[in-house]
Scaffold this active site. Sequence first.
Site, PDB file in Angstrom:
ATOM      1  N   CYS A  80       0.829  -1.210   0.000  1.00 52.95           N
ATOM      2  CA  CYS A  80       0.000   0.000   0.000  1.00 52.95           C
ATOM      3  C   CYS A  80       0.866   1.265   0.000  1.00 52.95           C
ATOM      4  CB  CYS A  80      -0.970  -0.014   1.175  1.00 52.95           C
ATOM      5  SG  CYS A  80      -2.274  -1.240   0.943  1.00 52.95           S
ATOM      6  N   HIS A 109     -15.841 -16.592  11.598  1.00 54.52           N
ATOM      7  CA  HIS A 109     -16.334 -16.006  12.844  1.00 54.52           C
ATOM      8  C   HIS A 109     -17.665 -16.590  13.290  1.00 54.52           C
ATOM      9  CE1 HIS A 109     -18.426 -14.044   9.597  1.00 54.52           C
ATOM     10  NE2 HIS A 109     -19.360 -13.658  10.452  1.00 54.52           N
TER      11      HIS A 109
HETATM   12  C1  LIG Z   1     -21.167 -15.728   6.590  1.00 56.15           C
HETATM   13  C2  LIG Z   1     -19.927 -14.998   6.334  1.00 56.15           C
HETATM   14  C3  LIG Z   1     -19.924 -13.603   6.128  1.00 56.15           C
HETATM   15  C4  LIG Z   1     -21.168 -12.777   6.075  1.00 56.15           C
HETATM   16  O1  LIG Z   1     -21.867 -12.716   7.281  1.00 56.15           O
HETATM   17  P1  LIG Z   1     -21.810 -11.470   8.262  1.00 56.15           P
HETATM   18  O2  LIG Z   1     -22.953 -11.701   9.169  1.00 56.15           O
HETATM   19  O3  LIG Z   1     -21.941 -10.236   7.455  1.00 56.15           O
HETATM   20  O4  LIG Z   1     -20.505 -11.512   8.968  1.00 56.15           O
HETATM   21  C5  LIG Z   1     -18.709 -12.963   5.942  1.00 56.15           C
HETATM   22  N1  LIG Z   1     -17.562 -13.661   5.949  1.00 56.15           N
HETATM   23  C6  LIG Z   1     -17.507 -14.984   6.132  1.00 56.15           C
HETATM   24  C7  LIG Z   1     -16.182 -15.651   6.130  1.00 56.15           C
HETATM   25  C8  LIG Z   1     -18.684 -15.704   6.337  1.00 56.15           C
HETATM   26  O5  LIG Z   1     -18.626 -17.027   6.528  1.00 56.15           O
END
Ligand SMILES: *Cc1c(COP(=O)(O)O)cnc(C)c1O
Length: 416
Positions: A80, A109
């Site tokens: 960057c 997550h």
């Molecule tokens: C499911 C998922 C998302 C989208 O869901 P959010 O509720 O927006 O976090 C984003 N990244 C990954 C790796 C996922 O598995």
Amino acid sequence: MNALTRPNSFRTGPDENGMFGLFGGRFVAETLMPLILELQQAYEDAKKDPKFIDEMAFMLKHYVGRPSPLYFAERMTEKCRQIAAEAGHPELGAKIYFKRDELNHTGAHKVNNVLGQILLARRMGKKRIIAETGAGQHGVATATLCARYGLECIVYMGAVDVERQKPNVFRMKMLGAKVVPVVSGSKTLKDAMNDALRDWVTNVETTFYCIGTVAGPHPYPAMVRDFQSVIGKETREQMMEAEGRLPDSLIAAIGGGSNAMGLFHPFLDDEQIEIYGVEAAGHGLSSGLHAASLTGGRPGVLHGNRTYLLMDDDGQIKDAHSISAGLDYPGIGPEHSWLHDIKRVQYISATDDEALEAFQACCALEGIIPALEPAHALAKVMQIAPTKPRDHLMVMNLCGRGDKDIFTVAEYLGGM
Ligand SMILES: *Cc1c(COP(=O)(O)O)cnc(C)c1O
């Protein structure tokens, strides 16, 4: 909470009716109301119970593998700075950190939230767990924890998605879940959500509905956010340890918005911190083929809450498009809609092409294969970081690993 005036704190919502300004609430069938109120009470009690708090902390550490590292992405930072120099600004280029939530058990997550909801279901004596899934990541996380705790698991999935996401369907089955293909409507995520809600109404006594993002009727958006806030809480501590101060900016990809809310929420009242949510712009906002509910949608009611949605002129929900299956949700969590309206968070978008380029840069420069979802956030990091001073500390949520996406990427690159 007043709709458009800024509150004293951004972290106290929602109000007792589950509203974040004009968004959220509980738009559900009468028969579901007693259940939703029971769930809300159970969650209020659990939150204050040291036994629940300790069990959650123990499992986050020993089963999920938390805390996830906060990692200084040195070569991405150099890259960057090079971009800044080429644009005539050799003095610019922020210092980039990745919050490594892709290292969690099950690779994203989602497990942070599912763990919380499954422990809550156990407390409530519910032995039958239902969930809906689009890409299958939430289904896999739910099937995983149901296996761990010996609970029955039923996952609703659009028939089109069952076909598109075979490896995750197989994972869920290996973990003992029953995957129900949904053949109504466009046979995708929004139809699976409807069927899951219908199941819940029918089997109220025995069943717990495990929602995978900061959507659904109150108390889900707040509850899922609280479970995901472990991401932001750890980031605060880890950044203090690494740099002796808080970050200057945060950035995360948004499908429904749970990983983003989890990173953002503990920082919302630090008003000097710039916060960016990145939606999927698919083939571009003007193409109509995208998943950018805030940048390209308008308010309506879906999945039990009022929020920004992708709708056609007649108010019908449109299918979202993104190269990343995890981002093609036609709505967004109501708290994001509120943060957008009061302008605490800036919502921007990245196209399929931009995400693919960032995906490849992350592999080549950092030796990390990211999921296509956080690759959208990384695409914007690579545009914003070169415009910030060198002492600007930027944190991106690397919320998932890319193993699940290698075939999609291969197909795309092969097609070029
Ligand atoms: C499911 C998922 C998302 C989208 O869901 P959010 O509720 O927006 O976090 C984003 N990244 C990954 C790796 C996922 O598995």
